[in-house]
Design a protein around this motif. Structure first.
Motif: not given
Length: 553
Positions: A62, A64, A68, A205
């Motif tokens: 991901t 984010i 992450s 994301a």
């Protein structure tokens, strides 16, 4: 950090991402052996332009920012898209960056940050005090309603931040927090735009929505495949300690996912790529002899080792933990799996961590002592060599940590060593995603959690070793060991480095003698094989390669 380089090698010009499609053929090309020729760089002065291709074994799951895999693979990308408030080098020395200066009150509960002016995010909005306040809040608290986590190891004593003016932020803590300023240089302390912070998690994301102020901006990305960065032409606020201001020298960096280590290294050998991440340590000398550059920087943090879960029998017995501690031959690990570049552990902290002290004697290899401890604890060897007690074998499962390329090899060697003492050891290995789902600290099925954990300041230990103040409780002790709580809390609550030093020394020795943490070696989690045409690479305190100062000869 160890870096080696030999003669310069010319590689074909004009590469682009399309060349990586044929990476599988690079194995055959490299088998023919690379030619070594004169360096086109000539003068050795930095040159403008050029594109670098970096082959990596994962790009996480991901983007984010708070969620992450920023402490491992994705940190390479974030380190170029974003800036931090301070810069921390490989010795733990803190230097100004976006925060040009700071002050703290005598008991380290209030800090004032003075920011550089004229800094902007990639959409030209200002990186000012309001933006810093928004970042501090999301780092500390996350947002559970949106599925956004707090960042790891940010001080749990954080109370709030106030905007004094556009270039000044005042930060308040509920208790002394000496490690606040150094932690601003940690993995997760990346400055992103308030616009990004305000987005729903699903939109964060999408990497194209994650706006930073770094020396590179996103050109393109493809999920599970690649990320392409291009230099930001108006960047002009790098840390002074790097010795360069203005835009980066390189035009672009392409991070390309290539799972097979041999394909990554062969691509660099054949000239199809510039950097291969995580080659085998045993191959480094051969690469250097061929004229390539290798780097094995150590990060600041814990050594590689096992956090032992005292809730899982028989590791609730200190004698069994101590037997585990003294039953591992660390010298054999270094000589078998690694190279002389690797250093033996001296404590639970890396030796470059400010405040780390040498406690090697507390976990020295001593098979006879380990055997005697197991005998005393009632574990008797059977005809098959496996110890048992009350009909139960002395069993241990080790889970290889996928964030460390050598983990499985180390665990297999440890399994052999412990097997000689009478342990029945099973080694299991999973990919990054499966490992994250199945292998967790304090899980009743995980007696020994393999640690690869960096940090910037040792004051964070109170948030890890027990569950005080919602700590991670690595050893499953909660607050039952009052001495550990007292030491960890004392370290975290110290108002000065001088007051903290004796507590930190005592804490290290106590944790090791109790067998709560079992060191293996000092960790080199990030290993680099690089083209000899790539110059000027800098490694920070987290062992990430910084290509802002890099250039191609």
């Amino acid at each position: 950090m160890n870096t080696s380089s030999a003669a310069r090698r010319v590689r074909p010009p004009g590469r682009a991402l399309r060349m990586i499609v044929g990476l599988a053929t690079a194995v055959a090309l490299a088998a023919c052996g690379p030619g070594v020729a004169a360096n086109r760089g000539g003068s050795g002065e930095p040159r403008q332009g050029g594109d670098v291709t970096f082959l990596i074994d994962s790009l996480g799951d991901t983007w984010i920012p708070n969620n992450s895999a920023i402490s491992s693979f994705q940190g390479h990308i974030w380190g170029h898209l974003t800036d931090k408030l301070v810069y921390v080098d490989e010795k733990g020395v803190v230097s100004p960056w976006i925060a040009k200066s700071w002050e703290q009150n005598p008991d380290a509960t209030e800090f004032t940050l003075h920011l550089r002016t004229g800094v902007t995010f990639s959409d030209k909005t200002p990186l000012d005090a309001t933006a810093v306040q928004a970042n501090l809040d999301i780092w500390a608290r996350g947002d559970a309603t949106r599925g956004i986590n707090p960042i790891g190891l940010f001080p749990k004593t954080y109370d709030h931040a106030e905007v004094v003016d556009a270039a000044t932020v005042k930060v308040f803590f509920k208790a002394p927090t000496l490690g606040f300023i150094p932690t601003l240089g940690y993995h997760g302390s990346i400055l992103v735009s308030p616009k990004t912070i305000a987005l729903p998690a699903a939109q964060q994301a999408d990497l194209s929505n994650d706006l930073g102020s770094g020396p590179f901006v996103l050109s393109s990305w493809k999920e599970g495949d690649s990320v392409v960065l291009k230099k930001r032409a108006d960047y002009d606020w790098a840390p002074e300690v790097l010795g360069h201001q203005g835009p980066a020298y390189l035009d672009s960096i392409t991070y390309k996912l290539v799972a097979q280590p041999s394909v990554r290294t062969s691509a660099v050998q054949s000239g199809q790529a510039d950097v291969a991440y995580n080659p085998s340590p045993q191959e480094l000398k051969s690469f250097a002899d061929q004229g390539f550059t290798t780097a094995t920087p150590r990060y600041l943090g814990f050594v590689n080792g096992f956090a032992v879960n005292t809730k899982v029998a028989p590791f609730d017995d200190v004698r069994v933990r101590q037997a585990l501690q003294h039953g591992i031959d660390r010298k054999e690990i270094i000589s078998t799996v690694y190279t002389p570049d690797w250093q033996p552990a001296q404590s639970l902290f890396q030796s470059n961590v400010p405040g780390a002290t040498d406690h090697s004697a507390d976990f020295a290899f001593d098979a006879a002592k380990a055997g005697a401890l197991l005998d005393e604890a009632g574990w008797a060897k059977g005809a098959d060599g496996v110890r048992a007690k009350d009909g139960e074998p002395l069993a241990l499962t080790l889970y290889a940590n996928p964030y460390l390329a050598t983990s499985k090899s180390v665990d297999e060697l440890v399994s052999q060593q412990l097997g000689k003492l009478g342990f029945k050891v099973d080694v299991q290995a999973f990919d990054v995603v499966t490992y994250g789902e199945r292998v967790k600290v304090n899980s009743p099925s995980v007696a020994a959690y393999e640690v690869t954990r960096s940090f910037i300041d040792a004051g964070i230990v109170a948030g890890i070793l027990t569950d005080a103040n919602k700590g991670e409780n690595w050893f499953g002790l909660g607050q039952s060991d009052q001495k550990l709580v007292r030491l960890a809390t004392g370290v975290a609550g110290s108002g000065s480095v001088e007051a903290r030093a004796p507590l930190l020394d005592e804490l290290q020795g106590y944790v090791l003698r109790q067998g709560y943490f079992v060191p293996l070696t000092q960790i080199v989690q990030r290993i680099y094989l690089q083209s000899p045409r790539l110059h000027g690479v800098v490694y920070n305190g987290l062992a990430y390669a910084n290509y802002y100062t890099a250039w191609l000869g």
